[in-house]
Design a protein around this motif. Structure first.
Motif, PDB file in Angstrom:
ATOM      1  N   LEU A   1      -4.139   7.399   1.279  1.00  0.00           N
ATOM      2  CA  LEU A   1      -5.111   6.927   0.340  1.00  0.00           C
ATOM      3  C   LEU A   1      -6.476   6.839   1.095  1.00  0.00           C
ATOM      4  O   LEU A   1      -6.661   6.746   2.299  1.00  0.00           O
TER       5      LEU A   1
ATOM      6  N   ALA B   1      -9.841   2.590  -2.161  1.00  0.00           N
ATOM      7  CA  ALA B   1      -8.718   2.585  -2.681  1.00  0.00           C
ATOM      8  C   ALA B   1      -7.805   1.345  -1.888  1.00  0.00           C
ATOM      9  O   ALA B   1      -7.287   0.313  -2.731  1.00  0.00           O
ATOM     10  N   LYS B   2      -7.696   1.594  -0.741  1.00  0.00           N
ATOM     11  CA  LYS B   2      -6.907   0.650   0.078  1.00  0.00           C
ATOM     12  C   LYS B   2      -7.600  -0.842  -0.198  1.00  0.00           C
ATOM     13  O   LYS B   2      -6.902  -2.052  -0.432  1.00  0.00           O
TER      14      LYS B   2
ATOM     15  N   ALA C   1       3.361  -0.924  -7.372  1.00  0.00           N
ATOM     16  CA  ALA C   1       2.813  -1.813  -6.065  1.00  0.00           C
ATOM     17  C   ALA C   1       2.597  -3.326  -6.631  1.00  0.00           C
ATOM     18  O   ALA C   1       3.043  -4.335  -5.783  1.00  0.00           O
ATOM     19  N   LYS C   2       1.891  -3.376  -7.710  1.00  0.00           N
ATOM     20  CA  LYS C   2       1.388  -4.828  -8.162  1.00  0.00           C
ATOM     21  C   LYS C   2       2.843  -5.368  -8.748  1.00  0.00           C
ATOM     22  O   LYS C   2       2.936  -6.749  -8.486  1.00  0.00           O
TER      23      LYS C   2
ATOM     24  N   THR D   1      -6.805  -2.615  -3.286  1.00  0.00           N
ATOM     25  CA  THR D   1      -5.386  -3.171  -3.473  1.00  0.00           C
ATOM     26  C   THR D   1      -5.221  -4.301  -2.543  1.00  0.00           C
ATOM     27  O   THR D   1      -4.529  -5.302  -2.997  1.00  0.00           O
TER      28      THR D   1
ATOM     29  N   ALA E   1       1.715   1.558  -3.453  1.00  0.00           N
ATOM     30  CA  ALA E   1       0.475   1.844  -4.276  1.00  0.00           C
ATOM     31  C   ALA E   1       0.245   3.330  -4.183  1.00  0.00           C
ATOM     32  O   ALA E   1      -0.560   4.097  -4.917  1.00  0.00           O
TER      33      ALA E   1
ATOM     34  N   SER F   1       2.649   4.470  -6.846  1.00  0.00           N
ATOM     35  CA  SER F   1       2.136   4.151  -8.169  1.00  0.00           C
ATOM     36  C   SER F   1       1.462   2.690  -7.921  1.00  0.00           C
ATOM     37  O   SER F   1       2.273   1.763  -7.314  1.00  0.00           O
ATOM     38  N   GLU F   2       0.255   2.359  -8.492  1.00  0.00           N
ATOM     39  CA  GLU F   2      -0.413   1.096  -8.436  1.00  0.00           C
ATOM     40  C   GLU F   2       0.487   0.090  -9.102  1.00  0.00           C
ATOM     41  O   GLU F   2       0.390  -1.062  -8.751  1.00  0.00           O
ATOM     42  N   THR F   3       0.815   0.527 -10.324  1.00  0.00           N
ATOM     43  CA  THR F   3       1.636  -0.365 -11.184  1.00  0.00           C
ATOM     44  C   THR F   3       2.841  -0.968 -10.445  1.00  0.00           C
ATOM     45  O   THR F   3       3.068  -1.941 -10.502  1.00  0.00           O
TER      46      THR F   3
ATOM     47  N   LEU G   1       0.786  -1.252  -0.016  1.00  0.00           N
ATOM     48  CA  LEU G   1       0.028   0.000  -0.023  1.00  0.00           C
ATOM     49  C   LEU G   1       0.826   1.237  -0.116  1.00  0.00           C
ATOM     50  O   LEU G   1       0.685   2.250  -0.675  1.00  0.00           O
TER      51      LEU G   1
END
Ligand SMILES: [Zn+2]
Length: 334
Positions: free
Chosen positions: A283, A287-288, A239-240, A291, A232, A235-237, A229
């Protein structure tokens, strides 16, 4: 037709750190009234895991269990069928500095409060701030615990400590108390998968099982959900990609992860302004949750997600026979 291959086990746990324990660690005033967000966060976490049809482990702080105002929230966790673990009474991340006698008093008090609130007597322990010592392990073994889950095998403990000292408001005395929190550099060399502590093998058969909080194999970087998180929020990308790399390395090294979650993984800046200093609190809660859900989906594609107790049992008795006597007489031995 061949039978479908069963997935290896992985475990999930929530360290149910409360608002006051973050404030206390951070040196904020007002923690002495034990402000609590359990009424908000516990129903949210329970609903989240009910939707995923998962039973996991909650490590509960004795001080919270001792307060009437938290009783209902804590009882509902056990009623939902989750495992209850012991996360100490006072949530001091320097338990490794306690004498054996002081630690025993601490853990006994926590057991009593936790059992009083939830009806479950814990068979697993996680020290706050990943604190552990020979003394803590000896006490757990003597008290019939099946497992300890306090080890974070990472090299970055000293870095986390430096960050913490820079941000917390602490007096010289308080700094002295907290001097070795978050572990040593050498913890990075400890195994990243379950093992038996050997010191008590003679006395207790195979002895106490350690279920380390899994770090990214090879690099030994933490990848529990709070870190995902934290990334994230930038950047979510990224984080993934980080989480996927960690899972891939787990698969390549046949490491069955034990993944750690915190209440703040389920609370957004929209819920709680008092903890704005905490990473990823900018966040929002949806959103959390999104994720966290995606993270757990990618984990459950590869692993059968269960409690830390079942993870420990599957290590201690891979043949399925009941080896660990449930000496405290609690829960099912799956
Ligand atoms: Zn904690």
């Amino acid at each position: 037709m061949s039978a479908p291959r069963s997935k290896p086990i992985a475990s999930l746990s929530v360290d149910l750190d409360n608002q006051w324990s973050y404030m206390k660690t951070h040196g904020d005033t007002g923690w002495e009234a034990f402000p609590s967000y359990l009424d908000i966060v516990v129903p949210r976490i329970l609903k989240f895991f009910e939707d995923l049809d998962l039973k996991i482990t909650f490590f509960i702080v004795g001080q919270d269990a001792a307060l009437r105002k938290n009783r209902e929230a804590l009882a509902s966790i056990a009623e939902a069928g989750h495992e209850i673990g012991n996360h100490s009474f006072h949530h001091n991340p320097w338990l490794h500095l306690y004498t054996e006698q002081d630690f025993e008093a601490e853990i006994e008090r926590a057991e009593e409060a936790i059992e009083g609130a939830t009806g479950q007597r814990p068979v697993g322990f996680r020290g706050p701030g990943y604190s552990l010592s020979d003394a803590t392990l000896r006490v757990l073994s003597r008290r019939g615990y099946l497992y300890d889950a306090s080890m974070l095998p990472t090299f970055i403990g000293p870095l986390a400590r430096a960050y913490y000292f820079r941000t917390a408001k602490l007096s010289g005395d308080e700094r002295q108390h907290r001097k070795a929190i978050f572990g040593k550099f050498s913890d990075g060399f400890r195994p990243n998968r379950p093992y038996h502590w050997r010191f008590d093998r003679k006395r207790h058969g195979e002895g106490l099982v350690e279920i380390p909080v899994t770090t990214m194999p090879v690099f030994k970087l933490p990848f529990h959900v709070s870190y995902v998180l934290y990334l994230a929020a930038r950047s979510e990308t990224l984080a993934k990609a980080y989480f996927r790399s960690a899972l891939l390395l787990c698969q390549l090294t046949r490491t069955h992860p034990s993944l750690l979650l915190h209440p703040l993984d389920f609370l957004g800046g929209d819920d709680l302004s008092a903890l704005a200093f905490f990473p990823a609190m900018r966040l929002r809660s949806e959103a959390k949750l999104r994720t966290v859900r995606e993270t757990l989906f990618s984990l459950s594609d590869r692993y059968l997600l269960s409690t830390v107790k079942n993870h420990a049992l599957s290590y201690a008795q891979p043949s399925g026979r009941v080896l660990a006597k449930d000496t405290l007489g609690v829960g099912r031995v799956a």
